[in-house]
Write a protein that holds these residues in place. Sequence first.
Motif, PDB file in Angstrom:
ATOM      1  N   LEU A 131       0.841  -1.205   0.000  1.00 23.32           N
ATOM      2  CA  LEU A 131       0.000   0.000   0.000  1.00 23.32           C
ATOM      3  C   LEU A 131       0.874   1.253   0.000  1.00 23.32           C
ATOM      4  O   LEU A 131       0.592   2.225  -0.698  1.00 23.32           O
ATOM      5  CB  LEU A 131      -0.942   0.006   1.212  1.00 23.32           C
ATOM      6  CG  LEU A 131      -2.069  -1.028   1.171  1.00 23.32           C
ATOM      7  CD1 LEU A 131      -2.822  -1.055   2.492  1.00 23.32           C
ATOM      8  CD2 LEU A 131      -3.031  -0.717   0.018  1.00 23.32           C
ATOM      9  N   CYS A 132       1.956   1.213   0.771  1.00 26.65           N
ATOM     10  CA  CYS A 132       2.854   2.375   0.828  1.00 26.65           C
ATOM     11  C   CYS A 132       3.501   2.637  -0.533  1.00 26.65           C
ATOM     12  O   CYS A 132       3.746   3.788  -0.883  1.00 26.65           O
ATOM     13  CB  CYS A 132       3.927   2.182   1.890  1.00 26.65           C
ATOM     14  SG  CYS A 132       3.308   2.436   3.549  1.00 26.65           S
ATOM     15  N   ARG A 133       3.779   1.567  -1.276  1.00 26.34           N
ATOM     16  CA  ARG A 133       4.355   1.765  -2.607  1.00 26.34           C
ATOM     17  C   ARG A 133       3.361   2.452  -3.543  1.00 26.34           C
ATOM     18  O   ARG A 133       3.745   3.164  -4.460  1.00 26.34           O
ATOM     19  CB  ARG A 133       4.771   0.419  -3.222  1.00 26.34           C
ATOM     20  CG  ARG A 133       6.110  -0.088  -2.693  1.00 26.34           C
ATOM     21  CD  ARG A 133       6.606  -1.291  -3.497  1.00 26.34           C
ATOM     22  NE  ARG A 133       5.855  -2.499  -3.188  1.00 26.34           N
ATOM     23  CZ  ARG A 133       6.137  -3.329  -2.190  1.00 26.34           C
ATOM     24  NH1 ARG A 133       7.172  -3.107  -1.398  1.00 26.34           N
ATOM     25  NH2 ARG A 133       5.402  -4.400  -1.966  1.00 26.34           N
ATOM     26  N   ASN A 134       2.074   2.238  -3.297  1.00 22.60           N
ATOM     27  CA  ASN A 134       1.061   2.747  -4.225  1.00 22.60           C
ATOM     28  C   ASN A 134       0.299   3.964  -3.723  1.00 22.60           C
ATOM     29  O   ASN A 134      -0.385   4.619  -4.498  1.00 22.60           O
ATOM     30  CB  ASN A 134       0.084   1.620  -4.564  1.00 22.60           C
ATOM     31  CG  ASN A 134       0.794   0.516  -5.345  1.00 22.60           C
ATOM     32  OD1 ASN A 134       1.178   0.730  -6.491  1.00 22.60           O
ATOM     33  ND2 ASN A 134       1.030  -0.615  -4.718  1.00 22.60           N
ATOM     34  N   LEU A 135       0.394   4.234  -2.427  1.00 20.04           N
ATOM     35  CA  LEU A 135      -0.280   5.402  -1.857  1.00 20.04           C
ATOM     36  C   LEU A 135       0.797   6.267  -1.208  1.00 20.04           C
ATOM     37  O   LEU A 135       1.158   6.055  -0.051  1.00 20.04           O
ATOM     38  CB  LEU A 135      -1.325   4.969  -0.812  1.00 20.04           C
ATOM     39  CG  LEU A 135      -2.445   4.040  -1.289  1.00 20.04           C
ATOM     40  CD1 LEU A 135      -3.242   3.502  -0.098  1.00 20.04           C
ATOM     41  CD2 LEU A 135      -3.384   4.779  -2.247  1.00 20.04           C
ATOM     42  N   PRO A 136       1.347   7.214  -1.939  1.00 18.88           N
ATOM     43  CA  PRO A 136       2.534   7.929  -1.463  1.00 18.88           C
ATOM     44  C   PRO A 136       2.313   8.741  -0.185  1.00 18.88           C
ATOM     45  O   PRO A 136       3.271   9.049   0.529  1.00 18.88           O
ATOM     46  CB  PRO A 136       2.896   8.858  -2.637  1.00 18.88           C
ATOM     47  CG  PRO A 136       1.772   8.784  -3.606  1.00 18.88           C
ATOM     48  CD  PRO A 136       0.920   7.603  -3.291  1.00 18.88           C
ATOM     49  N   GLU A 137       1.054   9.054   0.136  1.00 17.54           N
ATOM     50  CA  GLU A 137       0.816   9.846   1.342  1.00 17.54           C
ATOM     51  C   GLU A 137       0.920   9.003   2.617  1.00 17.54           C
ATOM     52  O   GLU A 137       1.050   9.531   3.720  1.00 17.54           O
ATOM     53  CB  GLU A 137      -0.565  10.534   1.268  1.00 17.54           C
ATOM     54  CG  GLU A 137      -1.783   9.624   1.273  1.00 17.54           C
ATOM     55  CD  GLU A 137      -2.099   9.016  -0.105  1.00 17.54           C
ATOM     56  OE1 GLU A 137      -1.239   9.053  -1.011  1.00 17.54           O
ATOM     57  OE2 GLU A 137      -3.218   8.478  -0.260  1.00 17.54           O
ATOM     58  N   LEU A 138       0.878   7.669   2.461  1.00 22.28           N
ATOM     59  CA  LEU A 138       0.834   6.782   3.638  1.00 22.28           C
ATOM     60  C   LEU A 138       2.196   6.688   4.338  1.00 22.28           C
ATOM     61  O   LEU A 138       3.228   6.594   3.683  1.00 22.28           O
ATOM     62  CB  LEU A 138       0.391   5.391   3.153  1.00 22.28           C
ATOM     63  CG  LEU A 138      -0.203   4.419   4.169  1.00 22.28           C
ATOM     64  CD1 LEU A 138      -1.392   5.008   4.899  1.00 22.28           C
ATOM     65  CD2 LEU A 138      -0.626   3.123   3.450  1.00 22.28           C
ATOM     66  N   ARG A 139       2.148   6.716   5.673  1.00 27.37           N
ATOM     67  CA  ARG A 139       3.350   6.511   6.481  1.00 27.37           C
ATOM     68  C   ARG A 139       3.073   5.388   7.460  1.00 27.37           C
ATOM     69  O   ARG A 139       2.169   5.515   8.292  1.00 27.37           O
ATOM     70  CB  ARG A 139       3.655   7.766   7.319  1.00 27.37           C
ATOM     71  CG  ARG A 139       4.444   8.805   6.584  1.00 27.37           C
ATOM     72  CD  ARG A 139       3.817  10.164   6.675  1.00 27.37           C
ATOM     73  NE  ARG A 139       4.200  10.907   5.462  1.00 27.37           N
ATOM     74  CZ  ARG A 139       5.209  11.752   5.421  1.00 27.37           C
ATOM     75  NH1 ARG A 139       5.902  12.019   6.497  1.00 27.37           N
ATOM     76  NH2 ARG A 139       5.514  12.344   4.300  1.00 27.37           N
ATOM     77  N   VAL A 140       3.823   4.321   7.383  1.00 25.92           N
ATOM     78  CA  VAL A 140       3.580   3.171   8.260  1.00 25.92           C
ATOM     79  C   VAL A 140       4.867   2.798   8.989  1.00 25.92           C
ATOM     80  O   VAL A 140       5.932   2.691   8.373  1.00 25.92           O
ATOM     81  CB  VAL A 140       3.074   1.947   7.461  1.00 25.92           C
ATOM     82  CG1 VAL A 140       2.880   0.752   8.391  1.00 25.92           C
ATOM     83  CG2 VAL A 140       1.773   2.260   6.728  1.00 25.92           C
ATOM     84  N   LEU A 141       4.742   2.627  10.300  1.00 26.72           N
ATOM     85  CA  LEU A 141       5.839   2.060  11.078  1.00 26.72           C
ATOM     86  C   LEU A 141       5.363   0.712  11.603  1.00 26.72           C
ATOM     87  O   LEU A 141       4.366   0.651  12.339  1.00 26.72           O
ATOM     88  CB  LEU A 141       6.188   2.967  12.256  1.00 26.72           C
ATOM     89  CG  LEU A 141       6.809   4.317  11.912  1.00 26.72           C
ATOM     90  CD1 LEU A 141       6.961   5.168  13.170  1.00 26.72           C
ATOM     91  CD2 LEU A 141       8.159   4.111  11.246  1.00 26.72           C
ATOM     92  N   ALA A 142       6.029  -0.354  11.196  1.00 26.86           N
ATOM     93  CA  ALA A 142       5.709  -1.675  11.750  1.00 26.86           C
ATOM     94  C   ALA A 142       6.718  -1.970  12.844  1.00 26.86           C
ATOM     95  O   ALA A 142       7.930  -1.959  12.606  1.00 26.86           O
ATOM     96  CB  ALA A 142       5.769  -2.735  10.659  1.00 26.86           C
TER      97      ALA A 142
END
Length: 340
Positions: free
Chosen positions: A165-176
């Motif tokens: 999703l992060c590759r395709n939705l540039p606004e997303l920020r995820v910390l796993a």
Amino acid sequence: MPQTVLVTGGAGFIGSHTCVELLRSGHEVVVLDDHSNSSPESLERVAKIAGRPIAAAHTADVRDRRALDKVFASHKIDAVIHFAAKKAVGESVQIPLTYYDINVGGTTALVSAMHDHGVHRLVFSSSCSIYGNATVVPLTEESPAAPTNPYATTKWTCERILADLCRNLPELRVLALRYFNPAGAHPTGLLGEDPRGIPNNIMPFLAQIAVGRREELSVFGDDYPTPDGTGVRDYIHVVDVAEGHRAALDHIDDEPGMRVFNLGTGRGSSVLELVKTFEEVSGRPIPHRIAARRPGDVAELVADPAKVESAWGWTARRDVAAMCRDAWNFQQQNPYGYAP
Ligand code: UD1
């Protein structure tokens, strides 16, 4: 810094300790929890420790899109911390579909609601279990994923979905955040681990033996390739884990996209070492006997915590004795957990 934080599973063990840290550092906290494995009482205690209450508590299943829409419509959420999930390895082998449904389906429902409501920051609860039968310890974030049970597979699947999703939705920020073995309790004795039924995890089991609720510990296997033959884990104090989430929020805007961090201490303890430390700290004997290996278990999981330390300056500060002391304190003050 994100101001209002939605915490799914916020009444649970790690969630409730994280709520305390967030309130203390000035965040507003909204909780969504279905209380399938938690008590609303924990949120009363969060308020007591933090000196102020959370902004709102919603009782709902994280897969419930309507409920999620209502939460996002009624609060201006800046970031989400997603704890709500099932987490018992043994149970996941018995009911894998339920694990996929809640852990994977819950995560996609949540991210989809976030997307529709313009919320782009997510801290995801991942797990060291994704490393599976690790051949080389300590484990860095680059160590290969090789989950050995459905629980671990759901966490790894979520990580891959989020990365995509992060590759395709540039606004997303995820910390796993890949937690090793969170244990212990709040030092006040007000918050702790209160599993329903027979505890799956070792620390609450030890505490329930010490307080007289259970007879003895089954040590699951003594023929692992470890120094004393019992499983080795990197136990990390739940307050350290909670502080790690506060640090994550401080750093979530550092970079766009998905980033992965281990949350561990870098120190392993065997089952027998843990039993000994609990006996010393509690002054109570812990009767135990060797039993068969538990399906899905692995020999040794210990973190290399260097990446998160160099990125955020965050490091676990509390040792296994503190975890045992705090778990024991909670158990003594709450012999039956949050039940009246
Ligand atoms: C597992 C996951 C971990 C996850 C956690 C959440 C793996 C390898 N690890 O931790 O990522 O965060 O669940 O619940 O999938 N033990 C006994 N007797 C008991 C209970 C446990 O000997 O009655 C032993 C286990 O074999 C293991 C250690 O104690 O060696 C820790 O077990 P537990 O507390 O259940 O955690 P994990 O299974 O390591």
